[in-house]
Design an enzyme around this catalytic site. Sequence first.
Site, PDB file in Angstrom:
ATOM      1  N   GLY A 132      58.371  62.247 -31.292  1.00 31.25           N
ATOM      2  CA  GLY A 132      58.596  60.813 -31.164  1.00 31.25           C
ATOM      3  C   GLY A 132      57.258  60.129 -31.064  1.00 31.25           C
TER       4      GLY A 132
ATOM      5  N   GLY B 298      55.757  62.001 -27.651  1.00 29.71           N
ATOM      6  CA  GLY B 298      55.520  63.429 -27.469  1.00 29.71           C
ATOM      7  C   GLY B 298      56.063  64.301 -28.569  1.00 29.71           C
TER       8      GLY B 298
ATOM      9  CG  LEU C 183      63.176  71.928 -30.414  1.00 28.44           C
ATOM     10  CD1 LEU C 183      63.526  71.807 -28.948  1.00 28.44           C
ATOM     11  CD2 LEU C 183      64.311  72.556 -31.175  1.00 28.44           C
TER      12      LEU C 183
ATOM     13  CG  ASP D  24      63.678  54.061 -27.135  1.00 30.08           C
ATOM     14  OD1 ASP D  24      63.962  53.433 -28.181  1.00 30.08           O
ATOM     15  OD2 ASP D  24      62.805  54.945 -27.099  1.00 30.08           O
TER      16      ASP D  24
ATOM     17  CE  LYS E  99      58.822  62.938 -24.638  1.00 24.02           C
ATOM     18  NZ  LYS E  99      59.835  61.886 -24.473  1.00 24.02           N
TER      19      LYS E  99
HETATM   20  N1  LIG Z   1      65.864  68.874 -24.890  1.00 25.01           N
HETATM   21  C1  LIG Z   1      65.779  68.818 -26.217  1.00 25.01           C
HETATM   22  N2  LIG Z   1      66.427  69.715 -26.979  1.00 25.01           N
HETATM   23  C2  LIG Z   1      66.349  69.661 -28.329  1.00 25.01           C
HETATM   24  N3  LIG Z   1      65.655  68.731 -29.001  1.00 25.01           N
HETATM   25  C3  LIG Z   1      64.986  67.796 -28.295  1.00 25.01           C
HETATM   26  C4  LIG Z   1      65.011  67.784 -26.873  1.00 25.01           C
HETATM   27  N4  LIG Z   1      64.279  66.740 -26.427  1.00 25.01           N
HETATM   28  C5  LIG Z   1      63.816  66.118 -27.534  1.00 25.01           C
HETATM   29  N5  LIG Z   1      64.230  66.748 -28.653  1.00 25.01           N
HETATM   30  C6  LIG Z   1      63.905  66.350 -30.042  1.00 25.01           C
HETATM   31  O1  LIG Z   1      62.609  65.795 -30.050  1.00 25.01           O
HETATM   32  C7  LIG Z   1      62.659  64.435 -30.501  1.00 25.01           C
HETATM   33  C8  LIG Z   1      61.637  63.595 -29.746  1.00 25.01           C
HETATM   34  O2  LIG Z   1      61.898  63.639 -28.359  1.00 25.01           O
HETATM   35  P1  LIG Z   1      61.797  62.327 -27.453  1.00 25.01           P
HETATM   36  O3  LIG Z   1      62.722  61.300 -27.976  1.00 25.01           O
HETATM   37  O4  LIG Z   1      62.001  62.708 -26.030  1.00 25.01           O
HETATM   38  O5  LIG Z   1      60.291  61.931 -27.735  1.00 25.01           O
HETATM   39  P2  LIG Z   1      59.596  60.480 -27.663  1.00 25.01           P
HETATM   40  O6  LIG Z   1      58.188  60.684 -28.074  1.00 25.01           O
HETATM   41  O7  LIG Z   1      59.798  59.913 -26.306  1.00 25.01           O
HETATM   42  O8  LIG Z   1      60.398  59.683 -28.738  1.00 25.01           O
HETATM   43  P3  LIG Z   1      60.500  58.087 -28.992  1.00 25.01           P
HETATM   44  O9  LIG Z   1      59.841  57.842 -30.301  1.00 25.01           O
HETATM   45  O10 LIG Z   1      61.960  57.867 -29.064  1.00 25.01           O
HETATM   46  O11 LIG Z   1      59.873  57.405 -27.865  1.00 25.01           O
HETATM   47  C9  LIG Z   1      64.105  63.998 -30.259  1.00 25.01           C
HETATM   48  O12 LIG Z   1      64.484  62.985 -31.121  1.00 25.01           O
HETATM   49  C10 LIG Z   1      64.869  65.279 -30.518  1.00 25.01           C
HETATM   50  O13 LIG Z   1      65.109  65.446 -31.901  1.00 25.01           O
HETATM   51 MG   LIG Z   2      62.870  59.593 -28.580  1.00 22.89          MG
END
Ligand SMILES: Nc1ncnc2c1ncn2[C@@H]1O[C@H](COP(=O)(O)OP(=O)(O)OP(=O)(O)O)[C@@H](O)[C@H]1O
Ligand SMILES: [Mg+2]
Length: 538
Positions: free
Chosen positions: A117, A120, A114, A230, A137
Amino acid sequence: MEKHRLPLPELHDDKHRHKQCNGENSNRFRPPKHKARGSYVAAENNNLNRSQSLGSCSANSSQIAHAISFRGITERGSLGLECPDASMLPSSPGSMEVSDRSHFEQCFERLAKLGEGSFGEVFQVRDRSDGRLYAVKISKQLFRGEQYRAERLEEVRRYEEFSGHENCIRFIRAWEQYDRLYMQMELCRESLEQYLLRCRRVPEERIWQILLDLLRGLKSLHDRNLIHLDIKLDNVLISEDDETCKLADFGLVIDVDKANNHHATEGDSRYMAPEILQGHFSKAADIFSLGIAMLELACYMDLPANGPLWHELRQGLLPEEFINKISVELQAVIKSMMNPNPTQRPTAEQLLSHPKLLKMQQKRQSLISFNHLSRSFRRSRRAVWGRMCNWKSAAFRYIFYFLEILHLYKPITPPTPSIKIAPSSPSSANMPTAPRVEFQLVGSTPIANRDCYASDFLSGDDALELSQHGTPVMNVTPLNHNQGKSRLDLMKMNMDSLGRSVQVNDFESPCSGLSSPKVLDTSSFRRKKLFVLDFDDE
Ligand SMILES: Nc1ncnc2c1ncn2[C@@H]1O[C@H](COP(=O)(O)OP(=O)(O)OP(=O)(O)O)[C@@H](O)[C@H]1O
Ligand SMILES: [Mg+2]
């Protein structure tokens, strides 16, 4: 206004507009991330698709999946992580042995990726136990140090804490295995960033609704003295069923006091409030991030990660060719949220009392109350109707009872149909009484459009004997010695299609008045009207 504007040399018409996205967000910078967030792990070392890399670690405690939950832990420690409820998960349902396959692979079917980031990768999965779709995630980096692990577990705590709020993502469970964190959460349709790239022009009414959702989510954090740090379009997810916008990615959420004691991590520089550069973290920083995210959404503007425009946007100078496209009312709200002075920015609560947002909340509230009301009305109507039916039948019963006492009415007892079968074989000739044959109709009986006779359900002597013992006989193919003969002629001879004589006594079929000698018309079984009750979802 014009005279305060700084020269904008790089600002051409399309320069900061989102380019059409072909699945890639190519024109966007990945913002510089600080501290733990900055370090991306080489993809080849972290390819989560390679299940072997997860399953082939040497047997140690990290090989066993441990559930992580902070539910029920009220006391917060320094990081609040000293004693999360980390119970061991069985490697497969019903077994505790270490398996080659990770808990994730045993419990879920991975369907699609999906998003990704800095922390993750998120996958769309199907839970093998309930067949439903979820998002999981998986942290990209391995837990190399306790500090990094503690930060990841803190994220779990926040997801859990805000899971109940309708404008925060719903968290299901988390576990760690092979030095990675896994978080199962509700599956959303897309992120606000993906939505913007898909729609390009978002109607203003929708922008107000999104703003309302996010302010409500943000208020729930600020009320607990927490800051998100964020807030950006990528970290807002749109719910699958009702289009509600939900705050996600609680990886940087921190207590305001702790944030100012150098524990905080900066978020995406495109959305970063100017005072963060001076190390000043506050709730107002979230308001700025939300304001600039609304500007991006409303004007389809590609936000700069640095450079002169980055500074102009933080000095209250919003490019007019973009901002002029939106209503004065929305402009005013965005400008107030992006006020360079954090103390002059409105709080989430103050923004929620903006007349436009207040009106929307009242409308939503009345819609919710209307839905509740109509649901309870439907429920009570059904209950009353059920009771009325009972009263009606009771009343009729009493009336007939009195009429019967007064000899004005004689109940008609319907004759019980009985089908007597004359035995055709000598072995069954000395039966005292003919057995009562009961038919059990099976939906799949291939009787198409033909008429059906009682004899059709009888299958011969053996079947008859079975029926004497109370065993229903089905799907036995009889030998038909009268093939080609008219059924009407056979009935006149009181014979069935197998040549046995059939007596039909005391049977008053609803069709008895008709000239046709039909005994049973099975088509009526299939035409039987089904009454479908309309149940509520709940
Ligand atoms: N529950 C969900 N349902 C659908 N898509 C999701 C979901 N959670 C995350 N995503 C997708 O995955 C992407 C990355 O998730 P997330 O932001 O939690 O990761 P991160 O590694 O913490 O990102 P960041 O770079 O913002 O720190 C989101 O931008 C979204 O597009
Ligand atoms: Mg994110």
